[in-house]
Design an enzyme around this catalytic site. Structure first.
Site, PDB file in Angstrom:
ATOM      1  N   ASP A  20       0.924  -6.161  -4.203  1.00  0.00           N
ATOM      2  CA  ASP A  20       2.063  -5.312  -3.856  1.00  0.00           C
ATOM      3  C   ASP A  20       2.423  -5.385  -2.373  1.00  0.00           C
ATOM      4  O   ASP A  20       1.591  -5.659  -1.515  1.00  0.00           O
ATOM      5  CB  ASP A  20       1.818  -3.858  -4.272  1.00  0.00           C
ATOM      6  CG  ASP A  20       0.509  -3.289  -3.726  1.00  0.00           C
ATOM      7  OD1 ASP A  20      -0.468  -4.046  -3.570  1.00  0.00           O
ATOM      8  OD2 ASP A  20       0.454  -2.073  -3.457  1.00  0.00           O
ATOM      9  N   GLU A  26      -2.256  -1.623  -4.770  1.00  0.00           N
ATOM     10  CA  GLU A  26      -3.352  -1.290  -3.853  1.00  0.00           C
ATOM     11  C   GLU A  26      -2.878  -0.332  -2.772  1.00  0.00           C
ATOM     12  O   GLU A  26      -3.631   0.543  -2.336  1.00  0.00           O
ATOM     13  CB  GLU A  26      -3.908  -2.570  -3.217  1.00  0.00           C
ATOM     14  CG  GLU A  26      -5.169  -2.345  -2.376  1.00  0.00           C
ATOM     15  CD  GLU A  26      -4.897  -1.833  -0.965  1.00  0.00           C
ATOM     16  OE1 GLU A  26      -5.738  -1.085  -0.436  1.00  0.00           O
ATOM     17  OE2 GLU A  26      -3.841  -2.169  -0.395  1.00  0.00           O
TER      18      GLU A  26
END
Length: 391
Positions: free
Chosen positions: A80, A139
């Site tokens: 991400d 994350e």
């Protein structure tokens, strides 16, 4: 310990790996929105002949079955991006998505692990066991690893290994010490209630701004006066919202902050003290307080055997000078959720190079990666898996 075929494959695949990293950098997706990235990873693994599945709502788990029986080792990369506006406007691969940027190196992690997977396929028949590839979403909001664990990411896994590109370290230097690496990272929210009124008549009011301000000043003594000074801990107030108008005494105030530490008992202590300080501070002025404490990531504690294996692999693959010591950081990493389930470790691979302007801090709009570090990271992933399964 080191497999020369893997090393050669990483080098041969270097140009493609950089190309993948730049593609991902230009197409950043935020936490839980990594749909195109997940599909790209899934397709790449499938083309390599690796069994892969998409997880919900995003993420990919792949499994390479070796030609011989043995254990299973997992390798993890996160995917991400962040809500950061890219300031490197002259990059040919700069972000195409306004207000979104790979400002923490997750594009590099994904590219490195794909390259490692391709290299490991080249020695598939020689592998004693299986290699699990975890491409994790979210994350940055500390919820992705837990979701992947719940979807079977480490079921049947004997060891798990992850890497983070690190702009504070020199390019291609490797750090992985046994013990604490990243702190636990929690969020707290405190809501104070007073009694509003006219700014010219404070005697008839209970000023929530005064309560909140006193709390901000006093709460630092939770660390300085109630925690053993030999222990590391941080309490940070990051946000305070109070009042509605210049001549109205505030009835409500809201504070948000974070707590970082390594010791679970210190974590418990600080959580309790935040409630005590909020209640007592509010009571002094006649107000009330409500505290929400949200536990985020656990501390990342590297296993001794795993961390020592990382060091041996790095020395044999890159030489003794490749290893450096990085002190534990108060940053958070949800890799901790994997370590709650199985042994393993988390390494840092340096990517800081002032000559290439890649020394900027993580999460900064000018963050970038010295792509020479990608070769080191990809090989470290692959050689670690090989060494663990053949040790």
């Amino acid at each position: 310990m080191i497999n020369q075929t893997i090393k050669n494959a990483i080098i041969e695949n270097n140009a493609e790996m950089i190309q993948i990293r730049q593609k991902l950098h230009s197409e950043p997706e935020l936490s839980w929105q990594e749909f195109e990235t997940s599909q790209f990873v899934y397709d790449y693994l499938t083309e390599l002949g690796i069994d892969a599945r998409l997880t919900e709502p995003t993420g990919v788990i792949g499994e390479l079955k070796g030609g011989k029986q043995g254990q299973t080792v997992a390798l993890r990369a996160d995917m991400d991006a962040l809500s950061v506006e890219e300031l490197n406007t002259d990059l040919p691969y700069k972000s195409k998505n306004l207000g979104k940027m790979h400002a923490c190196g997750h594009d590099a992690h994904t590219a490195m692990l794909l390259s490692a997977a391709k290299a490991l396929v080249s020695v598939k028949e020689e592998i004693s066991g299986n290699v699990r590839f975890i491409f994790q979403p979210a994350e940055e909001v500390a919820t992705g690893a837990k979701a992947m664990v719940e979807q079977g990411a480490v079921e049947g896994v004997d060891d798990v290994f992850g890497i983070h590109i690190w702009s504070q370290g020199a390019t291609s230097k490797v750090a992985c010490n046994p013990g604490p690496a990243f702190a636990s990272a929690d969020i707290f929210n405190v809501r104070f209630k007073g009694q509003g009124g006219h700014g010219a008549m404070p005697q008839a009011c209970i000023d929530a701004a005064i309560i909140a301000s006193s709390f901000v000043m006093n709460v630092q003594s939770v660390v300085s006066r109630t925690v053993d000074p030999m222990q590391s801990a941080v309490v940070t107030i990051g946000k305070m919202v109070v009042g509605t108008r210049f001549n109205i005494i505030a009835e409500n105030a809201e504070i948000e902050g974070t707590v970082r530490c390594f010791d679970p008992s210190i974590r418990d202590h600080i959580e309790k003290q935040l409630q005590v300080y909020a209640d007592h501070t509010a009571a002094i002025y006649g107000g009330t307080a409500e505290v929400d404490y949200i536990r985020g990531t656990q501390a990342v504690i590297n296993g001794t055997e795993s961390a020592q294996l990382v060091q041996r692999v790095a020395i044999e693959a890159f030489g003794k000078d490749a290893i450096y010591n990085e002190e534990p950081t108060m940053g958070g990493e949800d890799f901790s959720f994997y370590l709650d389930e199985v042994p393993g470790s988390f390494a840092l691979v340096g990517s800081g190079n002032a000559e290439k302007d890649t020394q900027w801090a993580h999460h900064h709009g000018k963050f970038n990666v010295d792509e020479d570090a990608l070769t080191t990271g990809a090989e470290l992933y692959a050689q670690y898996a090989w060494s663990f399964l053949t040790k």
